[in-house]
Design a protein around this motif. Structure first.
Motif, short mmCIF file in Angstrom:
data_model
loop_
_atom_site.label_atom_id
_atom_site.label_comp_id
_atom_site.label_asym_id
_atom_site.label_seq_id
_atom_site.Cartn_x
_atom_site.Cartn_y
_atom_site.Cartn_z
N LEU A 51 3.59 2.28 8.35
CA LEU A 51 2.88 1.34 9.22
C LEU A 51 2.09 0.33 8.38
N THR A 52 1.48 0.82 7.31
CA THR A 52 0.74 -0.07 6.41
C THR A 52 1.69 -1.09 5.77
N GLU A 53 2.88 -0.62 5.36
CA GLU A 53 3.86 -1.53 4.77
C GLU A 53 4.32 -2.59 5.77
N ILE A 54 4.52 -2.16 7.03
CA ILE A 54 4.92 -3.10 8.07
C ILE A 54 3.85 -4.18 8.25
N ILE A 55 2.61 -3.74 8.37
CA ILE A 55 1.50 -4.68 8.56
C ILE A 55 1.41 -5.66 7.40
N THR A 56 1.48 -5.12 6.17
CA THR A 56 1.36 -5.98 4.98
C THR A 56 2.51 -6.96 4.91
N SER A 57 3.73 -6.51 5.21
CA SER A 57 4.89 -7.40 5.16
C SER A 57 4.79 -8.52 6.18
N LEU A 58 4.36 -8.20 7.40
CA LEU A 58 4.23 -9.21 8.44
C LEU A 58 3.12 -10.20 8.11
N GLN A 59 2.03 -9.69 7.54
CA GLN A 59 0.93 -10.59 7.19
C GLN A 59 1.32 -11.55 6.08
N ARG A 60 2.16 -11.10 5.15
CA ARG A 60 2.62 -12.00 4.08
C ARG A 60 3.42 -13.16 4.67
N ARG A 61 4.05 -12.94 5.80
CA ARG A 61 4.84 -13.98 6.45
C ARG A 61 4.00 -14.80 7.41
N GLY A 62 2.70 -14.63 7.35
CA GLY A 62 1.80 -15.44 8.15
C GLY A 62 1.57 -14.93 9.55
N MET A 63 1.95 -13.73 9.87
CA MET A 63 1.76 -13.17 11.21
C MET A 63 0.51 -12.30 11.24
#
Length: 576
Positions: free
Chosen positions: A502-514
């Motif tokens: 879940l942390t990886e998902i959040i971090t990945s989406l935030q890197r894409r500006g979400m």
């Protein structure tokens, strides 16, 4: 006071002493109702004693330790476990499963090593009870238990080949290979008489069982076989001289190097003693409603002390015996007096009938044990499991195969491991992630347009190491969205791997500006998510207990992205 501080008093020396005393010392409640049931208890004890006599002798001979050791085990371990164990109905003594473990031990270390092993294994079982491992048996799947039982039946059958042929046991530890080698070494002319006695006992037991189940078929068959063998002067191996009294207690010689070498065997014996005893007690609990259920931890302590006492008196390791326990219950037992009196019956045999028992042919005992093995092979249960599902069938077959090829403890470990793997795979298949419509907060046209840039995903099932990658791939493929709301209300289980994903998902989406908002973890899941950093990745203001509040906050973010408006501090909203 922290959670750790609250737990500390439980582990003080005084607290552990009180727990040990509570698990070891007998209680008045152990004999509640004895005034009403003592007659039935004594009759049940007599019945079980008659049934247990040939089995105790047979298991002692089959294990390589000798008939005397089997009889001592039934008396000493049976009495100690009856008085100190956690079951009111359990009957303990030598069993076929324990014989399966002991045969290779005797072949490698000699019969004398068994006494020390019994004490060491008993000590390990006591420790299991003191640390509260009695409840673990409840997690063993049914196909594992049944596969384990079938495998034991097959091995017991194979182990009787040397006794049935009056042929020395071939060298080796695998029961199947030893049986084949023994068959090859047998002399047909010498093996004919013992084989005929074995087959006669088998046929007689099966016929008597069909005529009347209450008859002590094994004892009747052994007595008749002994009479025929004596009258016809058949050249058969006999049990031989038994002691006319119980031996004095004595500790076996302790050799540190030998004990270290035998420790894996002691661990296997302890695991088997604990497993079989708790399974047997669970069967007894299901047969009678008015008797209190077994105290699992106390049962382990009692069985451990019984094994230690057996070793001190020159006996072999013991467990709760399912067949004898079932006979005890069917004969009317309602208190532990029945199991204790069965040991007294066997003492009377030692004192009064030892010269007669010495004449019993070992091939007759082989017949008794073969029938015992055949009754453990339940083809109806096997068909039911094999037809139930592929997963259960695989667990069952793996457990049977590993039991026969390797050993019982490895079989249980393998069966549980396969069952756990298949359960996790099934759980990952029923777990999922789906996109749902954004809740309509109001009918404003602007809000409807904002919702085009918000995605709400709802997890269901389990978020654990077995199924997180598919969720990660699906979420990171999302495009043209400014805010993602992850609704976790339907997540029934989340482990550290799931929280980390879940942390990886959040971090990945935030890197894409979400921007990622979370909603709906229970307190335990919230603690796990916080421990691995998932909450830190989104920030406190982006966790919500209410979906409308999360959507409202998401709209503020979209307005900011589209029109440059600032996003208000929503900490107050998030705290709701």
């Amino acid at each position: 006071m922290s959670g750790l501080e609250t737990l500390q008093p439980r582990w003080t020396g005084a607290a552990l002493g009180r727990r040990a005393a509570g698990l070891i010392l007998p209680r008045r409640t152990d004999y509640a109702g004895l005034s009403r049931s003592w007659r039935r208890d004594l009759v049940a004890g007599l019945t079980v004693g008659i049934v247990a006599l040939p089995l105790a002798l047979g298991f002692g001979v089959a294990s390589g330790v000798g008939a005397t050791a089997g009889l001592i085990t039934a008396i000493v371990a049976g009495l100690v476990a009856a008085v100190l164990g956690g079951s009111h109905l359990q009957v303990s003594g030598p069993t076929g499963a324990m014989t399966v473990v002991l045969v290779p031990v005797v072949a490698r270390y000699g019969p004398e090593a068994v006494f020390a092993l019994s004490i060491l294994a008993g000590l390990l079982v006591v420790v299991m009870g003191l640390v509260g491992m009695g409840r673990l048996v409840s997690v063993i799947p049914w196909p594992v238990v049944e596969g384990f039982t079938l495998g034991i039946g097959v091995i017991i059958f194979l182990q009787q080949v040397p006794l049935a042929l009056d042929t020395p046991r071939a060298a080796g530890e695998n029961a199947g290979l030893v049986a084949l080698a023994t068959l090859g070494a047998a002399e047909p002319t010498r093996a004919a008489a013992p084989l005929a006695v074995t087959l006669g006992v088998i046929v007689l037991m099966l016929v008597l069982g069909r005529v009347r189940r209450s008859l002590p078929a094994s004892l009747i068959a052994v007595v008749l076989a002994t009479v025929v063998a004596e009258a016809a002067h058949l050249p058969l191996a006999r049990i031989g001289a038994l002691p006319s009294s119980l031996p004095a207690p004595a500790f076996p010689s302790w050799n540190a190097e030998a004990l270290a070498a035998m420790f894996p065997a002691a661990l296997a014996i302890a695991a088997l003693a604990a497993l079989e005893s708790l399974l047997s007690a669970r069967v007894a609990d299901g047969m009678v409603e008015e008797v209190p259920n077994t105290d699992a931890d106390r049962e382990l302590v009692g069985q451990g002390l019984a094994n230690m006492a057996s070793g001190v008196f020159g006996g072999m390791p013991a467990t709760g015996a399912i067949a004898r326990t079932a006979v005890n219950v069917r004969a009317g037992a309602r208190t532990r007096v029945a199991a204790a009196s069965h040991a007294v019956v066997l003492v009377v045999v030692v004192l009064a009938a030892a010269p007669v028992v010495a004449l019993v042919p070992t091939s007759a005992l082989a017949g008794v044990l073969i029938v015992t093995a055949l009754r453990m092979i339940d083809l109806g249960t096997a068909r039911s499991i094999l037809r139930s599902s592929r997963a259960d069938a695989l667990v069952y077959l793996v457990t049977v195969a590993v039991t026969v090829v390797f050993d019982l403890v490895v079989a249980v470990q393998a069966g549980v491991a396969v069952a756990a793997f298949l359960a996790l795979r099934a759980m990952s298949r029923v777990s999922g992630l789906r996109r749902v419509a954004v809740p309509e907060i109001d009918a404003a046209e602007e809000d409807a347009l904002l919702h085009e840039h918000i995605a709400v995903y709802r997890f269901h099932g389990a978020l654990f190491f077995g199924g997180t990658k598919q969720f990660l791939d699906e979420l990171t493929a999302v495009k043209d969205v400014h805010v993602i709301v992850l609704v976790l209300t339907d997540v029934r289980m989340m482990d550290a791997s799931g929280a980390n994903a879940l942390t990886e998902i959040i971090t990945s989406l935030q890197r894409r500006g979400m921007t990622v908002l979370l909603k709906g973890l229970d307190p335990d899941q919230l603690r796990v998510a916080g421990a691995v950093g998932a909450l830190g990745a989104i920030g406190d203001a982006h966790y919500f207990h209410d979906l409308p509040a999360a959507v409202a906050h998401a709209r503020q973010h979209v307005r900011h992205e589209l029109h440059g408006r600032s996003v208000p501090d929503c900490a107050a909203v998030a705290a709701r």
